[in-house]
Design an enzyme around this catalytic site. Structure first.
Site, PDB file in Angstrom:
ATOM      1  CG  ASP A 211      -1.957   1.043   1.323  1.00  0.00           C
ATOM      2  OD1 ASP A 211      -1.795   1.803   0.430  1.00  0.00           O
ATOM      3  OD2 ASP A 211      -2.964   0.934   2.270  1.00  0.00           O
TER       4      ASP A 211
ATOM      5  CG  PHE B  32      -9.571  -1.485   3.662  1.00  0.00           C
ATOM      6  CD1 PHE B  32      -8.517  -1.375   4.339  1.00  0.00           C
ATOM      7  CD2 PHE B  32     -10.417  -2.512   4.288  1.00  0.00           C
ATOM      8  CE1 PHE B  32      -8.164  -2.112   5.366  1.00  0.00           C
ATOM      9  CE2 PHE B  32     -10.138  -3.297   5.531  1.00  0.00           C
ATOM     10  CZ  PHE B  32      -8.712  -3.011   6.026  1.00  0.00           C
TER      11      PHE B  32
ATOM     12  CG  ASP C 284      -6.886  -8.085   8.937  1.00  0.00           C
ATOM     13  OD1 ASP C 284      -5.753  -7.793   8.244  1.00  0.00           O
ATOM     14  OD2 ASP C 284      -6.898  -7.527  10.125  1.00  0.00           O
TER      15      ASP C 284
HETATM   16  C1  PRP Z   1      -0.760  -5.339   5.916  1.00  0.00           C
HETATM   17  C2  PRP Z   1      -0.035  -5.970   4.678  1.00  0.00           C
HETATM   18  C3  PRP Z   1       1.490  -5.654   4.566  1.00  0.00           C
HETATM   19  C4  PRP Z   1       1.308  -4.037   4.992  1.00  0.00           C
HETATM   20  C5  PRP Z   1       1.235  -3.059   3.476  1.00  0.00           C
HETATM   21  O1  PRP Z   1      -0.097  -5.863   6.916  1.00  0.00           O
HETATM   22  O2  PRP Z   1       0.102  -7.367   5.113  1.00  0.00           O
HETATM   23  O3  PRP Z   1       2.526  -6.224   5.211  1.00  0.00           O
HETATM   24  O4  PRP Z   1      -0.087  -3.995   5.762  1.00  0.00           O
HETATM   25  O5  PRP Z   1       1.100  -1.889   3.857  1.00  0.00           O
HETATM   26  P1  PRP Z   1       1.962  -0.763   3.757  1.00  0.00           P
HETATM   27  O6  PRP Z   1       2.521  -0.847   2.241  1.00  0.00           O
HETATM   28  O7  PRP Z   1       1.284   0.455   3.669  1.00  0.00           O
HETATM   29  O8  PRP Z   1       3.070  -0.620   4.554  1.00  0.00           O
HETATM   30  P2  PRP Z   1      -1.024  -5.635   8.484  1.00  0.00           P
HETATM   31  O9  PRP Z   1      -0.033  -4.828   9.332  1.00  0.00           O
HETATM   32  O10 PRP Z   1      -2.306  -5.274   8.140  1.00  0.00           O
HETATM   33  O11 PRP Z   1      -0.746  -6.762   9.210  1.00  0.00           O
HETATM   34  P3  PRP Z   1      -1.200  -8.491   8.671  1.00  0.00           P
HETATM   35  O12 PRP Z   1      -0.206  -8.951   7.672  1.00  0.00           O
HETATM   36  O13 PRP Z   1      -1.276  -9.143   9.923  1.00  0.00           O
HETATM   37  O14 PRP Z   1      -2.886  -8.155   8.117  1.00  0.00           O
END
Ligand code: PRP
Length: 187
Positions: free
Chosen positions: A113, A162, A169
């Site tokens: 993201d 989203f 999740d």
């Molecule tokens: C989510 C996803 C990535 C990160 C991406 O993890 O799995 O690791 O966000 O976002 P970014 O590019 O803005 O840094 P999350 O912290 O939601 O944990 P999860 O993997 O347990 O769902």
């Protein structure tokens, strides 16, 4: 086959959700990524490192699509959330179980993201002196983020919405959904 769009056909799908990638399309793309990695890494016994929890479903499918000898390992990482956005502050809950020195490492991520999570992890893993380090992300948000490191393998570029399902999740729910589903943004 269920239609793309409305996600209300199953009770466990989020209300107001919209299917933006069906399971069949995801499976076909993951299979192609596995073939690509198999070609690129022939003879190098790569180590696939996934970032929990979001990457769990992607890794499970990708590792079965990679048809060369390889190993897998996991890191449990969490970004401190701000609503449905990540804050870029990364917390390592569980580290890798093996050394990656001189290994050919492929980071397997579910979604990029802002790119802040990957940027942080990439720098950290590079400091451990792997022979090579590449990134395989199933999903990349279409808006380009300067913080994101270059992605070597990308499954899909998706709109800036989203999304849940296929490992992703909302408040820890919906990770089990076979499709990728966009839900209304929360504040
Ligand atoms: C989510 C996803 C990535 C990160 C991406 O993890 O799995 O690791 O966000 O976002 P970014 O590019 O803005 O840094 P999350 O912290 O939601 O944990 P999860 O993997 O347990 O769902």
């Amino acid at each position: 086959m269920k239609p793309a769009g409305a996600a209300a056909l199953r009770a466990d799908y989020p209300e107001g959700g919209e299917v933006i990638l069906r399971a069949e399309a995801i499976a076909a793309r993951v299979s192609a990524l596995g073939e690509e990695i198999s070609r690129d890494y022939a003879g190098r016994d790569p180590l696939l490192v996934t970032i929990m929890k979001g990457g769990i479903v992607f890794l499970a499918d990708l590792m079965r699509a990679v048809q060369i000898p390889h190993q897998v390992d996991i890191m449990v990482v969490s970004t401190y959330p701000q609503g449905t956005r990540s804050s870029g502050v990364v917390r390592i809950l569980t580290d890798l179980s093996v050394s990656i020195e001189k290994r050919h490492v492929i980071i397997v991520e579910d979604i990029v993201d802002t790119g802040l999570t990957l940027n942080y992890l990439r720098e950290m893993l590079l400091a451990r002196r792997p022979a090579s380090l590449t990134i395989c992300a199933l999903l990349e948000k279409e808006r380009h983020r300067a913080a994101s490191p270059p992605l070597d393998y990308v499954g899909f570029r998706i709109p800036d919405r989203f999304v849940v399902g296929y490992g992703l999740d909302a408040d820890e729910f919906y990770r089990h959904l076979p499709d990728l589903v966009a839900i209304p943004e929360r504040t």
